[in-house]
Design a protein around this motif. Structure first.
Motif, PDB file in Angstrom:
ATOM      1  N   ASP A  12       0.786  -1.232   0.000  1.00  0.00           N
ATOM      2  CA  ASP A  12       0.000   0.000   0.000  1.00  0.00           C
ATOM      3  C   ASP A  12       0.821   1.286   0.000  1.00  0.00           C
ATOM      4  O   ASP A  12       0.270   2.374   0.134  1.00  0.00           O
ATOM      5  CB  ASP A  12      -0.965   0.002   1.191  1.00  0.00           C
ATOM      6  CG  ASP A  12      -0.252  -0.206   2.520  1.00  0.00           C
ATOM      7  OD1 ASP A  12       0.944  -0.576   2.515  1.00  0.00           O
ATOM      8  OD2 ASP A  12      -0.894  -0.007   3.562  1.00  0.00           O
ATOM      9  N   TYR A  13       2.132   1.192  -0.139  1.00  0.00           N
ATOM     10  CA  TYR A  13       2.949   2.401  -0.216  1.00  0.00           C
ATOM     11  C   TYR A  13       4.286   2.097  -0.890  1.00  0.00           C
ATOM     12  O   TYR A  13       4.682   0.945  -1.035  1.00  0.00           O
ATOM     13  CB  TYR A  13       3.181   3.014   1.174  1.00  0.00           C
ATOM     14  CG  TYR A  13       4.080   2.206   2.079  1.00  0.00           C
ATOM     15  CD1 TYR A  13       5.446   2.463   2.139  1.00  0.00           C
ATOM     16  CD2 TYR A  13       3.568   1.200   2.886  1.00  0.00           C
ATOM     17  CE1 TYR A  13       6.278   1.729   2.964  1.00  0.00           C
ATOM     18  CE2 TYR A  13       4.390   0.463   3.715  1.00  0.00           C
ATOM     19  CZ  TYR A  13       5.760   0.732   3.752  1.00  0.00           C
ATOM     20  OH  TYR A  13       6.565   0.007   4.562  1.00  0.00           O
ATOM     21  N   ALA A  14       4.953   3.176  -1.283  1.00  0.00           N
ATOM     22  CA  ALA A  14       6.290   3.084  -1.861  1.00  0.00           C
ATOM     23  C   ALA A  14       7.270   3.729  -0.892  1.00  0.00           C
ATOM     24  O   ALA A  14       6.988   4.776  -0.311  1.00  0.00           O
ATOM     25  CB  ALA A  14       6.329   3.807  -3.197  1.00  0.00           C
ATOM     26  N   ASN A  15       8.410   3.099  -0.707  1.00  0.00           N
ATOM     27  CA  ASN A  15       9.466   3.630   0.151  1.00  0.00           C
ATOM     28  C   ASN A  15      10.612   4.090  -0.747  1.00  0.00           C
ATOM     29  O   ASN A  15      11.276   3.269  -1.367  1.00  0.00           O
ATOM     30  CB  ASN A  15       9.951   2.563   1.130  1.00  0.00           C
ATOM     31  CG  ASN A  15      10.944   3.107   2.126  1.00  0.00           C
ATOM     32  OD1 ASN A  15      10.840   4.262   2.549  1.00  0.00           O
ATOM     33  ND2 ASN A  15      11.904   2.296   2.515  1.00  0.00           N
ATOM     34  N   THR A  16      10.820   5.394  -0.819  1.00  0.00           N
ATOM     35  CA  THR A  16      11.887   5.961  -1.634  1.00  0.00           C
ATOM     36  C   THR A  16      12.978   6.464  -0.698  1.00  0.00           C
ATOM     37  O   THR A  16      12.702   7.156   0.277  1.00  0.00           O
ATOM     38  CB  THR A  16      11.364   7.113  -2.508  1.00  0.00           C
ATOM     39  OG1 THR A  16      10.305   6.612  -3.324  1.00  0.00           O
ATOM     40  CG2 THR A  16      12.461   7.671  -3.407  1.00  0.00           C
ATOM     41  N   SER A  34      14.485  10.009   3.107  1.00  0.00           N
ATOM     42  CA  SER A  34      13.533   8.947   2.794  1.00  0.00           C
ATOM     43  C   SER A  34      12.115   9.489   2.883  1.00  0.00           C
ATOM     44  O   SER A  34      11.846  10.484   3.557  1.00  0.00           O
ATOM     45  CB  SER A  34      13.705   7.748   3.734  1.00  0.00           C
ATOM     46  OG  SER A  34      13.396   8.102   5.045  1.00  0.00           O
ATOM     47  N   GLU A  35      11.240   8.795   2.176  1.00  0.00           N
ATOM     48  CA  GLU A  35       9.832   9.207   2.165  1.00  0.00           C
ATOM     49  C   GLU A  35       8.975   8.013   1.774  1.00  0.00           C
ATOM     50  O   GLU A  35       9.299   7.279   0.835  1.00  0.00           O
ATOM     51  CB  GLU A  35       9.646  10.350   1.164  1.00  0.00           C
ATOM     52  CG  GLU A  35       8.235  10.884   1.106  1.00  0.00           C
ATOM     53  CD  GLU A  35       8.121  12.057   0.151  1.00  0.00           C
ATOM     54  OE1 GLU A  35       7.701  13.124   0.617  1.00  0.00           O
ATOM     55  OE2 GLU A  35       8.457  11.904  -1.048  1.00  0.00           O
ATOM     56  N   LYS A  36       7.886   7.865   2.490  1.00  0.00           N
ATOM     57  CA  LYS A  36       6.879   6.868   2.126  1.00  0.00           C
ATOM     58  C   LYS A  36       5.750   7.613   1.439  1.00  0.00           C
ATOM     59  O   LYS A  36       5.264   8.622   1.949  1.00  0.00           O
ATOM     60  CB  LYS A  36       6.384   6.139   3.368  1.00  0.00           C
ATOM     61  CG  LYS A  36       7.443   5.251   3.981  1.00  0.00           C
ATOM     62  CD  LYS A  36       6.918   4.507   5.179  1.00  0.00           C
ATOM     63  CE  LYS A  36       7.915   3.469   5.610  1.00  0.00           C
ATOM     64  NZ  LYS A  36       8.777   3.859   6.667  1.00  0.00           N
ATOM     65  N   SER A  58       8.996  13.689  -5.636  1.00  0.00           N
ATOM     66  CA  SER A  58       8.493  14.107  -4.331  1.00  0.00           C
ATOM     67  C   SER A  58       9.630  14.214  -3.315  1.00  0.00           C
ATOM     68  O   SER A  58       9.736  15.201  -2.577  1.00  0.00           O
ATOM     69  CB  SER A  58       7.434  13.120  -3.839  1.00  0.00           C
ATOM     70  OG  SER A  58       6.973  13.489  -2.564  1.00  0.00           O
ATOM     71  N   LEU A  59      10.510  13.217  -3.291  1.00  0.00           N
ATOM     72  CA  LEU A  59      11.639  13.262  -2.359  1.00  0.00           C
ATOM     73  C   LEU A  59      12.641  14.345  -2.765  1.00  0.00           C
ATOM     74  O   LEU A  59      13.199  15.032  -1.909  1.00  0.00           O
ATOM     75  CB  LEU A  59      12.318  11.898  -2.278  1.00  0.00           C
ATOM     76  CG  LEU A  59      13.421  11.736  -1.235  1.00  0.00           C
ATOM     77  CD1 LEU A  59      12.956  12.156   0.162  1.00  0.00           C
ATOM     78  CD2 LEU A  59      13.927  10.303  -1.227  1.00  0.00           C
TER      79      LEU A  59
END
Length: 166
Positions: A12-16, A34-36, A58-59
Motif C-alpha cells: 500500500d505504499y512506496a518507500n523511496t 527517505s519518504e513513504k 516528491s523526495l
C-alpha cells in the motif's frame, strides 16, 4: 554532491530512499533522505517511470540541489539508439535538464543503444549497465568502476537497496 535514489514497493505504499555522498569513491553517505508515499500507478510493462518518477520527484522536493550535483537512479536513462527515455530520461526532463542523471541498471535491456556502457566491477563477470544524460557517459563509467566496494554493486548502492526494503 551525488544523490542516489531507489524505491521499493509494498502493498500500500512506496518507500523511496536517497543517499547523498560527496565523491564517487565515498565509502560513507553524508546524508539519508527517505519518504513513504502512496502508490499512484500500478506497474505497467514498458512504463516503469509512471510509477517511480512521482516518488523520486516528491523526495527531490526536500533536497536543495546545487548546479554541480549529480543524480543516480536504479534503472536506465535511455533505452535505445533513438534516445527513448527510461526512468532517468524522464527525470532529466522533469528537472528541466538542469542536473545530470546517471542510470545504473542491474539487468540488461534488449535494444541497441550506442550510449549504453557495460561496467564490470571486482571479479564479477556480470556487468552493470550505465546510461546518462547531461554528463559524459565515458567519464561516468570510470567513476562507477572506481566506486567504493570490491563487488559488482558499489557499497553505497547496495546500502541504498537495503534501506528501501527495510
Amino acid at each position: 554532491m551525488i544523490y542516489a535514489f531507489d524505491t521499493y514497493y509494498y502493498d500500500d505504499y512506496a518507500n523511496t530512499v536517497c543517499l547523498a555522498f560527496q565523491d564517487w569513491d565515498s565509502a560513507q553517505e553524508t546524508e539519508i533522505f527517505s519518504e513513504k508515499t502512496a502508490i499512484t500507478s500500478d506497474y505497467e510493462s514498458g512504463a516503469f517511470y509512471k510509477r517511480e518518477l512521482p516518488c523520486i520527484v516528491s523526495l527531490l522536493n526536500k533536497i536543495n540541489l546545487q548546479p554541480c550535483d549529480v543524480i543516480i537512479v536504479d534503472g536506465y536513462v535511455t533505452l535505445d539508439e533513438n534516445g527513448k527515455h527510461g526512468l532517468g530520461g524522464y527525470l532529466y526532463e522533469a528537472l528541466d535538464q538542469k542536473f545530470p542523471v546517471v542510470g545504473i541498471a542491474k539487468n540488461g535491456f534488449n535494444s541497441n543503444d550506442p550510449e549504453r556502457r557495460m561496467v564490470f566491477r571486482g571479479e564479477s563477470k556480470t556487468p552493470l549497465f550505465l546510461t546518462a544524460k547531461g554528463i559524459d557517459v565515458d567519464a561516468v563509467q570510470t567513476e562507477i568502476e572506481g566506486m567504493h566496494g570490491s563487488f559488482r554493486i558499489p557499497t553505497l548502492l547496495k546500502k541504498l537497496d537495503q534501506l528501501t526494503r527495510s
